[in-house]
Design a protein around this motif. Structure first.
Motif, PDB file in Angstrom:
ATOM      1  N   MET A   1       0.841  -1.186   0.000  1.00 23.20           N
ATOM      2  CA  MET A   1       0.000   0.000   0.000  1.00 23.20           C
ATOM      3  C   MET A   1       0.877   1.236   0.000  1.00 23.20           C
ATOM      4  O   MET A   1       0.697   2.165  -0.760  1.00 23.20           O
ATOM      5  CB  MET A   1      -0.882  -0.003   1.224  1.00 23.20           C
ATOM      6  CG  MET A   1      -1.626   1.297   1.422  1.00 23.20           C
ATOM      7  SD  MET A   1      -3.106   1.021   2.367  1.00 23.20           S
ATOM      8  CE  MET A   1      -4.370   1.126   1.166  1.00 23.20           C
ATOM      9  N   ALA A  13      -8.400   6.979   2.163  1.00 25.77           N
ATOM     10  CA  ALA A  13      -8.124   6.441   3.497  1.00 25.77           C
ATOM     11  C   ALA A  13      -8.663   7.384   4.569  1.00 25.77           C
ATOM     12  O   ALA A  13      -9.266   6.951   5.555  1.00 25.77           O
ATOM     13  CB  ALA A  13      -6.617   6.230   3.671  1.00 25.77           C
ATOM     14  N   VAL A  16     -12.407   7.101   4.687  1.00 26.70           N
ATOM     15  CA  VAL A  16     -12.823   5.852   5.334  1.00 26.70           C
ATOM     16  C   VAL A  16     -12.770   6.001   6.847  1.00 26.70           C
ATOM     17  O   VAL A  16     -13.694   5.605   7.565  1.00 26.70           O
ATOM     18  CB  VAL A  16     -11.936   4.665   4.887  1.00 26.70           C
ATOM     19  CG1 VAL A  16     -12.080   3.486   5.832  1.00 26.70           C
ATOM     20  CG2 VAL A  16     -12.289   4.251   3.463  1.00 26.70           C
ATOM     21  N   ARG A  36     -16.331   4.209  -5.506  1.00 26.87           N
ATOM     22  CA  ARG A  36     -15.599   3.396  -4.527  1.00 26.87           C
ATOM     23  C   ARG A  36     -16.066   3.701  -3.112  1.00 26.87           C
ATOM     24  O   ARG A  36     -16.285   2.804  -2.306  1.00 26.87           O
ATOM     25  CB  ARG A  36     -14.099   3.665  -4.643  1.00 26.87           C
ATOM     26  CG  ARG A  36     -13.454   3.054  -5.868  1.00 26.87           C
ATOM     27  CD  ARG A  36     -12.008   3.519  -5.959  1.00 26.87           C
ATOM     28  NE  ARG A  36     -11.190   3.045  -4.836  1.00 26.87           N
ATOM     29  CZ  ARG A  36     -10.522   1.896  -4.838  1.00 26.87           C
ATOM     30  NH1 ARG A  36     -10.570   1.106  -5.890  1.00 26.87           N
ATOM     31  NH2 ARG A  36      -9.805   1.530  -3.806  1.00 26.87           N
ATOM     32  N   ALA A  39     -19.338   2.127  -2.362  1.00 22.54           N
ATOM     33  CA  ALA A  39     -19.234   0.692  -2.095  1.00 22.54           C
ATOM     34  C   ALA A  39     -18.693   0.437  -0.680  1.00 22.54           C
ATOM     35  O   ALA A  39     -19.162  -0.453   0.032  1.00 22.54           O
ATOM     36  CB  ALA A  39     -18.338   0.033  -3.142  1.00 22.54           C
ATOM     37  N   LEU A  40     -17.716   1.248  -0.281  1.00 15.36           N
ATOM     38  CA  LEU A  40     -17.145   1.086   1.061  1.00 15.36           C
ATOM     39  C   LEU A  40     -18.168   1.438   2.142  1.00 15.36           C
ATOM     40  O   LEU A  40     -18.288   0.755   3.157  1.00 15.36           O
ATOM     41  CB  LEU A  40     -15.903   1.982   1.207  1.00 15.36           C
ATOM     42  CG  LEU A  40     -14.709   1.565   0.342  1.00 15.36           C
ATOM     43  CD1 LEU A  40     -13.644   2.665   0.314  1.00 15.36           C
ATOM     44  CD2 LEU A  40     -14.115   0.270   0.874  1.00 15.36           C
ATOM     45  N   VAL A  43     -20.631  -1.275   2.775  1.00 11.38           N
ATOM     46  CA  VAL A  43     -20.126  -2.354   3.633  1.00 11.38           C
ATOM     47  C   VAL A  43     -20.188  -1.939   5.101  1.00 11.38           C
ATOM     48  O   VAL A  43     -20.644  -2.698   5.961  1.00 11.38           O
ATOM     49  CB  VAL A  43     -18.675  -2.723   3.248  1.00 11.38           C
ATOM     50  CG1 VAL A  43     -18.079  -3.679   4.276  1.00 11.38           C
ATOM     51  CG2 VAL A  43     -18.648  -3.332   1.861  1.00 11.38           C
ATOM     52  N   MET A  44     -19.754  -0.701   5.374  1.00  7.26           N
ATOM     53  CA  MET A  44     -19.760  -0.242   6.771  1.00  7.26           C
ATOM     54  C   MET A  44     -21.183  -0.213   7.326  1.00  7.26           C
ATOM     55  O   MET A  44     -21.434  -0.665   8.450  1.00  7.26           O
ATOM     56  CB  MET A  44     -19.136   1.153   6.867  1.00  7.26           C
ATOM     57  CG  MET A  44     -17.635   1.157   6.612  1.00  7.26           C
ATOM     58  SD  MET A  44     -16.875   2.771   6.940  1.00  7.26           S
ATOM     59  CE  MET A  44     -16.584   3.335   5.271  1.00  7.26           C
TER      60      MET A  44
ATOM     61  N   GLN B 158      -7.886  -1.713   8.431  1.00  5.45           N
ATOM     62  CA  GLN B 158      -9.328  -1.482   8.321  1.00  5.45           C
ATOM     63  C   GLN B 158      -9.711  -1.097   6.895  1.00  5.45           C
ATOM     64  O   GLN B 158     -10.679  -1.601   6.333  1.00  5.45           O
ATOM     65  CB  GLN B 158      -9.705  -0.372   9.297  1.00  5.45           C
ATOM     66  CG  GLN B 158     -11.027   0.287   9.027  1.00  5.45           C
ATOM     67  CD  GLN B 158     -11.283   1.425   9.988  1.00  5.45           C
ATOM     68  OE1 GLN B 158     -11.598   1.198  11.153  1.00  5.45           O
ATOM     69  NE2 GLN B 158     -11.119   2.656   9.523  1.00  5.45           N
ATOM     70  N   HIS B 159      -8.935  -0.183   6.316  1.00  9.36           N
ATOM     71  CA  HIS B 159      -9.198   0.260   4.952  1.00  9.36           C
ATOM     72  C   HIS B 159      -9.140  -0.920   3.980  1.00  9.36           C
ATOM     73  O   HIS B 159     -10.030  -1.136   3.167  1.00  9.36           O
ATOM     74  CB  HIS B 159      -8.185   1.337   4.579  1.00  9.36           C
ATOM     75  CG  HIS B 159      -8.475   1.997   3.254  1.00  9.36           C
ATOM     76  ND1 HIS B 159      -7.621   2.929   2.698  1.00  9.36           N
ATOM     77  CD2 HIS B 159      -9.488   1.862   2.377  1.00  9.36           C
ATOM     78  CE1 HIS B 159      -8.119   3.331   1.534  1.00  9.36           C
ATOM     79  NE2 HIS B 159      -9.240   2.706   1.314  1.00  9.36           N
ATOM     80  N   ARG B 160      -8.100  -1.693   4.123  1.00 10.40           N
ATOM     81  CA  ARG B 160      -7.925  -2.837   3.215  1.00 10.40           C
ATOM     82  C   ARG B 160      -8.995  -3.892   3.409  1.00 10.40           C
ATOM     83  O   ARG B 160      -9.454  -4.510   2.444  1.00 10.40           O
ATOM     84  CB  ARG B 160      -6.552  -3.458   3.430  1.00 10.40           C
ATOM     85  CG  ARG B 160      -5.453  -2.527   2.979  1.00 10.40           C
ATOM     86  CD  ARG B 160      -4.205  -3.293   2.743  1.00 10.40           C
ATOM     87  NE  ARG B 160      -3.419  -2.680   1.686  1.00 10.40           N
ATOM     88  CZ  ARG B 160      -2.382  -3.270   1.129  1.00 10.40           C
ATOM     89  NH1 ARG B 160      -2.044  -4.489   1.505  1.00 10.40           N
ATOM     90  NH2 ARG B 160      -1.707  -2.666   0.187  1.00 10.40           N
ATOM     91  N   LEU B 162     -12.019  -3.348   4.401  1.00  8.82           N
ATOM     92  CA  LEU B 162     -13.262  -2.862   3.803  1.00  8.82           C
ATOM     93  C   LEU B 162     -13.228  -3.014   2.289  1.00  8.82           C
ATOM     94  O   LEU B 162     -14.218  -3.408   1.664  1.00  8.82           O
ATOM     95  CB  LEU B 162     -13.487  -1.390   4.177  1.00  8.82           C
ATOM     96  CG  LEU B 162     -13.906  -1.138   5.633  1.00  8.82           C
ATOM     97  CD1 LEU B 162     -13.793   0.350   5.970  1.00  8.82           C
ATOM     98  CD2 LEU B 162     -15.328  -1.629   5.879  1.00  8.82           C
ATOM     99  N   LEU B 163     -12.080  -2.692   1.704  1.00  6.50           N
ATOM    100  CA  LEU B 163     -11.944  -2.854   0.252  1.00  6.50           C
ATOM    101  C   LEU B 163     -12.160  -4.306  -0.139  1.00  6.50           C
ATOM    102  O   LEU B 163     -12.856  -4.615  -1.108  1.00  6.50           O
ATOM    103  CB  LEU B 163     -10.553  -2.396  -0.203  1.00  6.50           C
ATOM    104  CG  LEU B 163     -10.301  -0.893  -0.187  1.00  6.50           C
ATOM    105  CD1 LEU B 163      -8.816  -0.614  -0.435  1.00  6.50           C
ATOM    106  CD2 LEU B 163     -11.149  -0.180  -1.235  1.00  6.50           C
ATOM    107  N   ALA B 165     -13.812  -6.594   1.536  1.00  3.91           N
ATOM    108  CA  ALA B 165     -15.214  -6.977   1.726  1.00  3.91           C
ATOM    109  C   ALA B 165     -16.091  -6.411   0.603  1.00  3.91           C
ATOM    110  O   ALA B 165     -17.085  -7.011   0.209  1.00  3.91           O
ATOM    111  CB  ALA B 165     -15.720  -6.493   3.083  1.00  3.91           C
ATOM    112  N   ALA B 166     -15.685  -5.235   0.092  1.00  5.94           N
ATOM    113  CA  ALA B 166     -16.447  -4.607  -0.997  1.00  5.94           C
ATOM    114  C   ALA B 166     -15.999  -5.160  -2.348  1.00  5.94           C
ATOM    115  O   ALA B 166     -16.487  -4.720  -3.386  1.00  5.94           O
ATOM    116  CB  ALA B 166     -16.283  -3.097  -0.948  1.00  5.94           C
ATOM    117  N   LEU B 168     -13.184  -4.693  -3.831  1.00  3.17           N
ATOM    118  CA  LEU B 168     -12.473  -3.660  -4.595  1.00  3.17           C
ATOM    119  C   LEU B 168     -10.976  -3.868  -4.438  1.00  3.17           C
ATOM    120  O   LEU B 168     -10.526  -4.369  -3.411  1.00  3.17           O
ATOM    121  CB  LEU B 168     -12.808  -2.256  -4.063  1.00  3.17           C
ATOM    122  CG  LEU B 168     -14.226  -1.737  -4.260  1.00  3.17           C
ATOM    123  CD1 LEU B 168     -14.413  -0.455  -3.462  1.00  3.17           C
ATOM    124  CD2 LEU B 168     -14.499  -1.485  -5.736  1.00  3.17           C
TER     125      LEU B 168
END
Lengths: 235, 185
Positions: A1, A13, A16, A36, A39-40, A43-44, B158-160, B162-163, B165-166, B168
């Protein structure tokens, strides 16, 4: 990353984290700006919605609904709340309360057959300048002939003006199932919903149709005629 | 006549009061936060007070409220997420669910199943970070401590997660088509 980090990546980031914080505090998350982020966020929201235990409705929320409900029931207005202080002090019934009352009565005016006269008596108190609601000209009397169904937008409300037996009524033009705009079928004496096929008669009552459940009747607005004009009360 | 009207209005008000909890929870199950759930549920009651006749029967009122909630939720998801709601029943089914508690239970089951679906197949650490933060509601700091990583790491994780799970890819990875670049939104 780290190796692929870009401005967009950092922005995402940060967003998020802001959204995650909002959910943790049970607050409204920031609105997504990109596909994007949508979509995130989805999920949350799904994770938070699927918790085993949910919070109970807050006292503030209960009070908010209670205020609506009491007002609609014509009970003691629960608004403004006591916390707003001395400003709301009552000296008998104030003009403002009367006007509010008239507005509520207009909203409840669908009970026309039961209480139209009673409501109209009270509406009289709210007539005149400065009112939020008021009698609005909807059409010339001559435009709505016997048996006619005429569509009009009046002060932000979408209405059908209907004349039967000489008397004009003003019905909401939205289906009570979902807010689809009804079509008039004067020949059949019906109002038809293009969305699911619901039908209403010209008194606003739900008719048997392909839609399985009887729907609530169309809200009716108080209407009267004076000097060749049709006036409708918009609360 | 006036009394009959008043009595109907009072009875209707009681039905509304009893519906506050199930309706609120039903909506919450589909938006996941208090503020949106409150606004949507309140909007349903506003519409009800505007549209329902005082003499409407209790069953009819309950069914109407659930249908109105369903359509308010759909509008909300379309506007905010440009997607269908999390829990999306076909209209006819909902129309027959007159008992709000039953609808709420069903929404809860669906929402939990959705969580399982999202977490299924994720690497253990991704799964863990999402559970701690979103299901247990821990802060970043607490999550980092539980997982034995730094706060910065917890955020990246956390970011990864979520990605993942989505479904992405991370931003830096090459990925074309469909996605906007995020500017101008």
């Amino acid at each position: 990353m780290r190796a692929t980090g870009t401005g967009d990546d950092d922005r995402e980031a940060a967003w998020v984290e802001e959204a995650a914080e909002a959910f943790a505090a049970d607050r409204r998350p920031p609105r997504p700006r990109t596909a994007r982020e949508r979509a995130l966020l989805r999920v949350m929201a799904a994770l938070r919605a699927g918790r085993r235990e949910l919070p109970e409705p807050s006292p503030e929320f209960r009070a908010r609904v209670e205020a609506l409900v009491r007002e609609a029931a014509g009970e003691e207005p629960a608004w403004p709340p006591a916390a707003q202080g001395a400003r709301g002090r009552r000296e008998g019934v104030t003009r403002r309360e009367l006007l509010r009352w008239a507005g509520v009565a207009a909203l409840l005016a669908t009970a026309a057959s039961v209480g139209a006269d009673w409501i109209l008596d009270r509406l009289g108190a709210g007539r005149g300048e400065g009112a939020r609601g008021g009698w609005r000209e909807a059409a010339q009397s001559a435009e709505v002939a016997e048996g006619a169904v005429v569509y009009r937008d009046v002060a932000g409300e979408s209405l059908f003006l209907v004349r039967r037996g000489g008397r004009v009524r003003a019905l909401s033009a939205f289906c009570t199932h979902m807010p689809c705009l009804l079509h008039a079928d004067p020949a059949a004496g019906q109002l038809v919903c293009p969305c699911h096929g619901a039908r209403f008669d010209l008194a606003g009552r739900s008719l048997p149709s392909t839609y399985a459940l009887p729907l609530p009747s169309l809200p009716e607005f108080p209407a009267r005629e004076a000097d060749g004009r049709i006036l409708v009360w918009i609360g | 006549m006036e009394e009959a009207f008043q009595a109907d209005a009072a009875a209707l008000a009681d039905v509304y009061r009893r519906m506050i909890r199930p309706l609120y929870r039903y909506v919450y199950r589909q938006v996941g936060n208090r503020e949106d759930a409150e606004d949507i549920a309140a909007e349903v009651f506003v519409r009800a007070t505007r549209w329902l006749r005082p003499e409407a029967g209790e069953r009819q009122v309950r069914a109407w409220l659930m249908r109105a909630a369903k359509s308010a939720i759909r509008e909300f998801w379309r506007a905010t997420y440009r997607s269908p709601p999390l829990v999306d029943w076909d209209v006819e089914r909902v129309a027959y669910i007159e008992l709000a508690e039953e609808a709420e239970d069903e929404a809860g089951r669906r929402a939990r199943r959705e969580v399982e679906e999202l977490l299924r197949g994720l690497p253990e650490r991704y799964r863990r970070v999402l559970e701690l933060r979103f299901l247990e509601g821990l802060s970043v700091r607490e999550t980092a401590e539980r997982m034995g990583v730094s706060e910065a790491n917890a955020k990246v994780l956390q970011h990864r997660a979520l990605l993942s799970a989505a479904r992405l890819s991370p931003r830096g990875a090459p990925r074309r088509g469909g996605e906007g670049d995020g500017h101008g939104g």
